[in-house]
Design an enzyme around this catalytic site. Structure first.
Site, mmCIF file in Angstrom:
data_model
loop_
_atom_site.group_PDB
_atom_site.id
_atom_site.type_symbol
_atom_site.label_atom_id
_atom_site.label_comp_id
_atom_site.label_asym_id
_atom_site.label_seq_id
_atom_site.Cartn_x
_atom_site.Cartn_y
_atom_site.Cartn_z
ATOM 1 N N ASN A 9 0.984 -1.292 -0.139
ATOM 2 C CA ASN A 9 0.008 -0.278 -0.097
ATOM 3 C C ASN A 9 0.921 1.183 -0.009
ATOM 4 O O ASN A 9 1.512 1.360 1.097
ATOM 5 C CB ASN A 9 -0.837 0.028 1.313
ATOM 6 C CG ASN A 9 -1.580 1.307 1.596
ATOM 7 O OD1 ASN A 9 -1.885 2.204 0.523
ATOM 8 N ND2 ASN A 9 -2.184 1.501 2.637
ATOM 9 N N HIS A 96 -9.437 1.374 5.405
ATOM 10 C CA HIS A 96 -7.831 1.603 5.813
ATOM 11 C C HIS A 96 -8.256 2.422 7.230
ATOM 12 O O HIS A 96 -8.909 3.294 7.071
ATOM 13 C CB HIS A 96 -6.995 2.104 4.833
ATOM 14 C CG HIS A 96 -5.559 1.968 5.355
ATOM 15 N ND1 HIS A 96 -5.115 3.232 6.311
ATOM 16 C CD2 HIS A 96 -4.667 1.017 5.444
ATOM 17 C CE1 HIS A 96 -3.828 2.571 6.525
ATOM 18 N NE2 HIS A 96 -3.502 1.562 6.168
ATOM 19 N N SER A 213 3.819 -2.319 10.242
ATOM 20 C CA SER A 213 5.267 -2.198 10.477
ATOM 21 C C SER A 213 5.754 -3.622 9.879
ATOM 22 O O SER A 213 6.843 -4.004 10.522
ATOM 23 C CB SER A 213 5.586 -1.953 11.818
ATOM 24 O OG SER A 213 5.151 -0.536 12.219
#
Ligand code: PGA
Length: 251
Positions: A9, A96, A213
Site C-alpha cells: 500500500n 484502511h 510495520s
C-alpha cells in the site's frame, strides 16, 4: 489451500517517475526468482496508468486505495470501480485505518464501498483493527467483530477469490511496533471464526492479511502463523529491495 498475498500500500507516495523506477528495480528482481505467492501493489490513483503499463505480462496485480460505490455521478473527489477497471485493477483496499481515523469514514460508508467494489467484480480488501486505547481496554475482539459485521453487511456469495480481509492494529501502523506473531494469530483466528459464522466453510479459503510495520526482518515469522495468509505492507513496500525480501521471506 490459501495462496499467500503479499500486498503493498503506497499510500500518498510516489510520482509517476518514481513508480516507474520502482517497477524497473522490482521486476528485475522478480525475473531472477519468483516464489508461489501472489503480489499486489496499490499505488496512488495518479500512478495507475503508468503502473498498469509496467506490470503488463508480469505476476504483479494492481490494487487501488479506495473506491466509491456508484459507477458514476456527482461524487466530487471519488473514483468509481468502473474507472479502476480501465487500469486492470483487481483489488481495492477499503476501510484502511487512515480512512477511518483521519477522514472519518464510518462502518456505514465502508460497507457501501465494499458492496460497490464487490458487485463491480473487484476484490475488496477490508481492513479492520483496534486502536491502542481499545486494545488496552480489552476491546480488541469487540472492535474487530463490529467492523467485520458492519463492513460486510449485505454481502453474500463470497469465495476465496472475491474477498480479502486485512487485520491492521492501528497502534502498529507506521509506528515501528509490530504485533507479535502470536498476538496477530489470535486475532486472525478470531476473524476466521467470525467469517465462518457469516459465510460458512468458505471462510477457510478467504485470505486474512496482517498489516502494521511489516519488514523483511519480521515477515517470515508473521507468515508462519496458521491463519495469516499474507501481509499488507505500507512503508517497506516503497522500496523495491525491501518489498522483494518480504515477498520471498521464509521461502
Ligand atoms: P506500515 O503500514 O507497513 O507502514 O505500518 C501498513 C498499512 O497501513 O497498510
Amino acid at each position: 489451500m490459501r495462496k499467500y498475498l503479499i500486498a503493498g500500500n503506497w499510500k500518498m507516495h510516489k510520482t509517476v517517475k518514481e513508480a516507474k523506477e520502482f517497477f524497473e528495480n522490482f521486476l528485475r528482481k522478480l525475473k531472477e526468482k519468483t516464489v508461489d505467492r501472489e503480489i499486489m501493489i496499490a499505488p496512488p490513483f495518479t500512478c495507475l496508468f503508468a503502473c498498469a503499463e509496467a506490470v503488463k505480462g508480469t505476476p504483479v496485480s494492481l490494487g487501488a486505495q479506495n473506491a466509491c460505490w456508484e459507477p458514476k455521478g456527482a461524487f466530487t473527489g471519488e473514483i468509481s470501480p468502473e474507472m479502476l477497471k480501465e487500469f486492470e485493477v483487481k483489488y481495492v483496499i477499503i476501510g484502511h485505518s487512515e480512512r477511518r481515523h483521519i477522514f472519518g469514514e464510518t462502518d456505514e460508508i465502508i460497507n457501501k464501498r465494499v458492496k460497490g467494489v464487490f458487485s463491480a467484480g473487484l476484490v475488496p480488501v477490508l481492513c479492520v483493527g483496534e486502536t491502542l486505547e481499545e486494545r488496552e481496554a480489552g476491546k480488541t475482539f469487540d472492535v474487530v467483530k463490529t467492523q467485520l459485521e458492519e463492513g460486510l453487511r449485505g454481502i453474500s456469495g463470497v469465495s476465496g477469490e472475491t474477498l480479502v480481509i486485512a487485520y491492521e492494529p492501528v497502534w502498529a501502523i507506521g509506528t515501528g511496533k509490530t504485533a507479535t506473531p502470536l498476538q496477530a494469530q489470535e486475532v486472525h483466528q478470531f476473524i476466521r471464526e467470525k467469517l465462518k459464522e457469516l459465510f460458512g466453510e468458505v471462510a477457510d479459503s478467504i485470505r486474512i492479511l496482517y498489516g502494521g510495520s511489516v519488514k523483511p526482518e519480521n515477515a517470515g515469522s508473521i507468515l508462519e502463523q496458521p491463519d495469516i495468509d499474507g501481509v499488507l505492507v505500507g512503508g517497506a513496500s516503497l522500496d523495491p529491495e525491501k518489498f522483494y525480501d518480504i515477498y520471498t521471506a521464509g521461502t
